[in-house]
Every structure is written in C-alpha cells, then in structure tokens.
Design an enzyme around this catalytic site. Structure first.
Site, mmCIF file in Angstrom:
data_model
loop_
_atom_site.group_PDB
_atom_site.id
_atom_site.type_symbol
_atom_site.label_atom_id
_atom_site.label_comp_id
_atom_site.label_asym_id
_atom_site.label_seq_id
_atom_site.Cartn_x
_atom_site.Cartn_y
_atom_site.Cartn_z
ATOM 1 N N HIS A 34 0.847 -1.410 -0.108
ATOM 2 C CA HIS A 34 -0.114 -0.203 0.074
ATOM 3 C C HIS A 34 0.843 1.292 0.010
ATOM 4 C CE1 HIS A 34 -2.582 -2.872 1.965
ATOM 5 N NE2 HIS A 34 -3.276 -2.651 1.059
ATOM 6 N N GLN A 58 -18.165 -6.716 -1.245
ATOM 7 C CA GLN A 58 -17.216 -7.883 -2.163
ATOM 8 C C GLN A 58 -16.710 -9.149 -0.975
ATOM 9 O OE1 GLN A 58 -13.852 -3.853 -2.479
ATOM 10 N NE2 GLN A 58 -13.201 -5.870 -1.898
ATOM 11 N N LYS A 146 -0.767 -6.750 -7.792
ATOM 12 C CA LYS A 146 -0.986 -8.297 -7.391
ATOM 13 C C LYS A 146 -2.336 -8.803 -7.511
ATOM 14 C CE LYS A 146 -1.919 -10.476 -2.813
ATOM 15 N NZ LYS A 146 -3.295 -10.174 -2.720
ATOM 16 N N GLN A 150 -8.570 -7.642 -10.311
ATOM 17 C CA GLN A 150 -9.100 -6.583 -10.137
ATOM 18 C C GLN A 150 -8.830 -5.164 -11.559
ATOM 19 O OE1 GLN A 150 -9.811 -4.790 -5.753
ATOM 20 N NE2 GLN A 150 -7.737 -4.579 -6.546
ATOM 21 N N MET A 181 3.294 -9.056 -1.174
ATOM 22 C CA MET A 181 2.346 -8.564 0.312
ATOM 23 C C MET A 181 1.161 -8.344 0.131
ATOM 24 S SD MET A 181 5.609 -6.290 1.063
ATOM 25 C CE MET A 181 6.996 -6.465 1.378
ATOM 26 N N SER A 182 0.374 -9.474 1.384
ATOM 27 C CA SER A 182 -1.465 -9.105 1.446
ATOM 28 C C SER A 182 -1.355 -8.844 3.236
ATOM 29 C CB SER A 182 -1.803 -10.268 0.664
ATOM 30 O OG SER A 182 -3.283 -10.359 0.906
ATOM 31 N N SER A 183 -2.793 -8.329 2.943
ATOM 32 C CA SER A 183 -3.097 -8.114 4.366
ATOM 33 C C SER A 183 -3.328 -9.217 5.177
ATOM 34 C CB SER A 183 -4.778 -6.888 4.507
ATOM 35 O OG SER A 183 -3.999 -5.788 3.941
HETATM 36 O O1 PAF Z 1 -7.874 -4.537 -3.130
HETATM 37 C C1 PAF Z 1 -8.169 -3.913 -2.196
HETATM 38 O O2 PAF Z 1 -8.418 -3.439 -1.167
HETATM 39 C C2 PAF Z 1 -10.407 -3.956 -2.679
HETATM 40 O O3 PAF Z 1 -10.678 -4.530 -3.538
HETATM 41 C C3 PAF Z 1 -10.177 -2.126 -3.047
HETATM 42 C C4 PAF Z 1 -9.916 -2.466 -4.258
HETATM 43 C C5 PAF Z 1 -10.137 -1.165 -1.642
HETATM 44 C C6 PAF Z 1 -11.956 -2.140 -3.057
HETATM 45 O O4 PAF Z 1 -12.957 -2.508 -1.679
#
Ligand code: PAF
Length: 280
Positions: A34, A58, A146, A150, A181-183
């Site tokens: 991020h 989502q 990543k 999307q 890297m990912s949450s």
């Molecule tokens: O990639 C993300 O974190 C989410 O899909 C986003 C783009 C913030 C939409 O909620």
C-alpha cells in the site's frame, strides 16, 4: 492529514481545492505494498486521498469479513507519516444508506478465476470502487498488480462508464522469499508462511518455461501444479490468461500472457500472478 467519514465531506473538500488528486482505495491493514501506491500518488499529484473501507459487499464469506484485520490506529499513523492529505474512512451506513439498491455487474473478464471461487466479489468491488471514484473526483487512482483481475476489471469499469480517471498500476511488492505482500499474510502460522512461497515458485516455474519457448498453456499450468504437488498444496486455480481479456489465451499470440493462481495455505487464501514475458 485530515480524516473524513462522509461522502459529502469528501466532495466538499475536493471542490474547495485546485490541483490534481490521487486516490488510493484500500481496505486498511496497510503494508509496504500500500505504501508504494501512496508514494506513487504523492509523487504524481498535488493531493492524495487514501480510503480505508472494509467493503461488506465484496466478501462472500462472513467469517472472512469478520476476521479481516483492522489495525485502525496503526494505519492512521502510517498514512500521517507518509504525508497523505486525507484519510477517508466512511462507515458502511454512509456507503450503503437505507434504500441503496444499485450495483455494478462485472463483465465476462470477471467470470473466471477469482470470479468463480468468490461469487459476487467483483460486483461488490466494482460497486465500491465506482462510488469512491465519484465521491472523490480523483484524477488518478492507484491499484496493485497483485490483484491483476481486479485491476483488469477496474480499467474496464472506467472505460465502459466513461469515468474521467486514470488508473495507475503499481508492481506487486514481495517479501525477500517472493511471497506477495497481502493483508491476509498476518493469518499465516510459521509453517504455512514457509509453504506460502510455493505460489511465487509455481509462477516462476511457468515463467522460466515460457522464457525457454514453451507456448502451450497446458504445459505451463502443469509446471505450476508440479510445484504445488511437491509443497503438498492444492491450487484452486493455476492458469495462464491473456492480460487483455482475462480469458484463457486464444490463438497463437503469446505477447500478453499472465500466470495467475490462488491457493489455500492452511486457512488462508492467497492469490498471486506474474507476467510471463516480463522480468519483474
Ligand atoms: O484491493 C482492495 O483492497 C479492494 O478490493 C478495494 C480496491 C479497496 C475495493 O474495496
């Protein structure tokens, strides 16, 4: 940095300012990936808005939504340090007020891969991204490679709905051993953390074969599956797509191929991808 929570407040803030605006949409739990998006926005724009909204629309599993990490104070401190102009942190009731009923539907590029394993996910994602773009009036919005599917769908959204916003893609940030890297990585226990490197190894195996001249998607996919077998993992998918359509490649052209994969490592679902014709 100021913190705003209402769409109207964000709109008024924007209207009162001249100069370009970059938007970094996030669901929080911010990491170096991020940060790279925020840095890119800070470099390219006069103002940067970062949104943090864990979008219920989502998530197709309530448990995944509930357990999504939400380190609010840490995120806020990090954004302040970076020099973000606005942290936009709406509550679900502000994003989806009573009476809300209109949503965006992803096209065919959202049907396979993540779309198949997470039904409704992309419709929810596109709906909130459109809202964020309209609420902020951003000139540019930043997304990580990543989440390649999307990114593809957001580009389509902006083009299909004539949204006046440039979508800027930023390269995937990786740990030293290749893990993207990912949450969600915080959920990996030490043993699963070691096994999680299989994703990057599988994608890299496909890329090495591609660079040696292999052009049969099935052979590239088999190379990925072999890595997973060895790691004792089962992929939800390990496939080659054409980046321009997010469909399985058709015809002879192989200039835009990307290997994409999703795997459950323990209870954590991880995704990753790699362009086959690039050296990132
Ligand atoms: O990639 C993300 O974190 C989410 O899909 C986003 C783009 C913030 C939409 O909620």
């Amino acid at each position: 940095m100021i913190v705003l929570e209402q769409p109207e407040a964000l709109r008024s803030w924007r209207k009162a300012r001249t100069g370009s605006l970059g938007l970094v949409p996030t669901m929080g739990s911010l990491h170096a990936g991020h940060e790279a998006l925020v840095q890119a926005s800070l470099q390219q724009n006069d103002h940067t808005v970062v949104s943090i909204f864990v979008n219920p629309l989502q998530f197709n599993e309530t448990q995944d939504f509930d357990s999504y990490p939400r380190p609010l104070q840490e995120d806020e401190d990090r954004l302040r340090r970076l020099g973000t102009s606005v942290l936009y942190r709406p509550k679900p009731a502000a994003m989806y007020p009573e009476g809300f009923e209109t949503t965006v539907q992803a096209g065919p590029g959202g049907g396979g891969f993540e779309g198949e394993f997470r039904p409704g996910h992309f419709d929810g994602m596109l709906t909130v991204v459109l809202k964020l773009l309209l609420q902020s009036g951003a000139d540019r919005a930043y997304f990580g490679e990543k989440d390649a599917q999307q990114l593809y769908l957001v580009r389509r959204l902006v083009e299909d709905f004539h949204v006046d916003c440039e979508i800027v893609a930023c390269p995937t940030q990786r740990e030293a051993d290749g893990l993207a890297m990912s949450s969600r990585n915080v959920h990996l226990n030490p043993e699963d953390r070691v096994r999680s490197t299989a994703l990057f190894q599988a994608l890299s195996a496909a890329r090495v074969l591609f660079q040696k001249g292999e052009r049969r998607p099935q052979a590239l996919e088999q190379a990925m599956q072999a890595v997973y077998r060895q790691a004792g993992l089962q992929a939800e998918y390990a496939a080659v797509v054409d980046d321009r359509t997010f469909q399985k490649p058709a015809g002879e052209s192989s200039g835009n191929w990307r290997a994409v994969t999703a795997v459950r490592v323990g209870s954590t679902r991880l995704i990753d991808n790699l362009r086959l014709d690039a050296g990132d």
